[in-house]
Design a protein around this motif. Structure first.
Motif, short mmCIF file in Angstrom:
data_model
loop_
_atom_site.label_atom_id
_atom_site.label_comp_id
_atom_site.label_asym_id
_atom_site.label_seq_id
_atom_site.Cartn_x
_atom_site.Cartn_y
_atom_site.Cartn_z
N MET A 3 0.76 -1.61 0.01
CA MET A 3 -0.18 -0.10 -0.27
C MET A 3 1.19 0.85 0.25
SD MET A 3 -2.71 0.87 3.18
CE MET A 3 -3.23 -0.54 3.42
N ASN A 4 0.99 2.39 -0.87
CA ASN A 4 1.70 3.05 -1.67
C ASN A 4 0.45 4.53 -0.59
OD1 ASN A 4 0.34 4.92 -3.39
ND2 ASN A 4 1.66 2.89 -4.89
N ASN A 5 1.75 5.64 -0.82
CA ASN A 5 0.38 6.71 -0.16
C ASN A 5 -0.07 7.69 -1.44
OD1 ASN A 5 2.01 6.62 1.91
ND2 ASN A 5 3.43 8.44 1.68
N ARG A 35 -6.51 9.71 -0.98
CA ARG A 35 -5.38 9.14 -0.68
C ARG A 35 -4.76 8.76 0.32
NH1 ARG A 35 -5.19 8.15 -6.46
NH2 ARG A 35 -5.55 9.26 -8.17
N ILE A 36 -4.09 8.58 1.05
CA ILE A 36 -3.31 7.83 1.67
C ILE A 36 -2.81 9.70 2.37
CG2 ILE A 36 -1.54 7.07 3.44
CD1 ILE A 36 -2.07 4.73 2.30
N GLU A 37 -2.28 9.90 1.49
CA GLU A 37 -1.89 11.11 1.21
C GLU A 37 -2.59 11.55 1.65
OE1 GLU A 37 -0.94 12.56 -2.94
OE2 GLU A 37 0.38 11.73 -1.65
N GLU A 43 1.80 5.55 10.20
CA GLU A 43 1.35 3.73 9.98
C GLU A 43 0.21 2.99 10.84
OE1 GLU A 43 4.15 1.67 8.90
OE2 GLU A 43 4.34 3.58 7.83
N ASP A 44 0.00 4.69 11.77
CA ASP A 44 -1.65 3.91 12.53
C ASP A 44 -1.99 3.99 11.65
OD1 ASP A 44 -2.79 3.50 15.20
OD2 ASP A 44 -3.06 5.74 14.18
N LEU A 45 -2.03 5.49 10.48
CA LEU A 45 -2.94 5.63 9.31
C LEU A 45 -2.87 3.80 8.47
CD1 LEU A 45 -4.91 6.98 8.01
CD2 LEU A 45 -3.56 7.86 6.76
N LYS A 46 -2.50 3.82 8.07
CA LYS A 46 -2.65 2.59 7.12
C LYS A 46 -3.08 1.21 8.00
CE LYS A 46 1.53 3.45 3.79
NZ LYS A 46 2.44 3.60 3.25
N LEU A 47 -2.22 1.52 9.43
CA LEU A 47 -3.10 -0.10 10.04
C LEU A 47 -3.91 0.13 10.43
CD1 LEU A 47 -2.58 -2.50 11.97
CD2 LEU A 47 -2.17 -0.61 13.54
N ARG A 48 -5.47 1.45 10.63
CA ARG A 48 -6.59 1.65 10.46
C ARG A 48 -7.57 1.25 9.27
NH1 ARG A 48 -8.42 3.85 15.12
NH2 ARG A 48 -6.70 5.37 16.26
N GLN A 80 -10.49 -2.47 5.71
CA GLN A 80 -10.41 -2.83 4.10
C GLN A 80 -10.42 -4.73 5.01
OE1 GLN A 80 -6.80 -2.94 2.49
NE2 GLN A 80 -7.80 -3.12 0.17
N GLU A 81 -9.91 -5.12 6.02
CA GLU A 81 -10.66 -6.56 6.06
C GLU A 81 -11.63 -7.23 7.19
OE1 GLU A 81 -7.43 -7.27 9.45
OE2 GLU A 81 -5.35 -7.33 7.64
N MET A 82 -12.39 -5.90 7.80
CA MET A 82 -14.05 -5.85 7.36
C MET A 82 -14.64 -5.77 6.15
SD MET A 82 -13.19 -3.22 10.98
CE MET A 82 -14.84 -4.01 11.80
#
Length: 173
Positions: free
Chosen positions: A1-3, A40-42, A52-57, A62-64
């Motif tokens: 997963m990139n920004n 986007r993530i950015e 890192e916390d944002l990507k984890l959330r 996504q998993e849900m």
């Protein structure tokens, strides 16, 4: 997963925003609200500057099955608990590995606590005879479905929904 990864809400994600399920973490709900198919993530770093916390959330959402990336938009991202939200048990394939011991311990803790508090230890034998010796995801799904049905039959549907989010979260770790 990139920004530059672009996210959108799935139908299940839109349903969650409308239903506002009790127990769903507020930070996750806020992030789910931000996901609109254009950010986007950015772009979301203003919400959570810890990338890192944002990507984890985002991964947890996504998993849900609540969000997906643009390249996955063509198909739904099913979760083993998607049908459970609508009250229909969904079979789980035996091919899947059981979640980690820590995840199973957290799920057992939730079921045990709610069983003691709301069901008068009605599920005690299921926990010792089935849950404690799980060999397949089918057995795990059986235990979760049985717990959810018992909570609903006891008149605790709202609590069952609330704790179901915690169970999903524990299983996604």
């Amino acid at each position: 997963m990139n920004n530059n990864t672009l996210f959108f809400r799935t139908e299940l994600g839109n349903h969650e925003l409308q239903a506002r399920t009790p127990g769903f973490p507020i930070k996750q709900r806020q992030l789910l609200f931000l996901v609109d198919g254009q950010k986007r993530i950015e772009d979301m770093l203003a919400f959570n500057p810890d990338i890192e916390d944002l990507k984890l959330r985002l991964v947890k959402l996504q998993e849900m099955g609540l969000i997906a990336t643009e390249d996955l938009k063509s198909f739904a991202m099913p979760s083993i608990f998607d049908a459970t939200i609508q009250g229909e048990p969904e079979p789980v394939s035996n091919n899947k590995a059981l979640p980690s011991a820590k995840a199973l311990q957290n799920v057992r803790r939730i079921i045990t606590m709610t069983d003691q508090t709301y069901l008068g230890n009605k599920l005690e034998f299921m926990l010792t005879d089935v849950f404690d010796v799980l060999k397949s995801t089918d057995e795990l799904q059986f235990c979760i479905d049985r717990w959810q049905r018992a909570m609903r039959e006891a008149g605790h549907s709202d609590l069952a929904d609330s704790y179901m989010w915690q169970i999903r979260s524990a299983l996604s770790d």
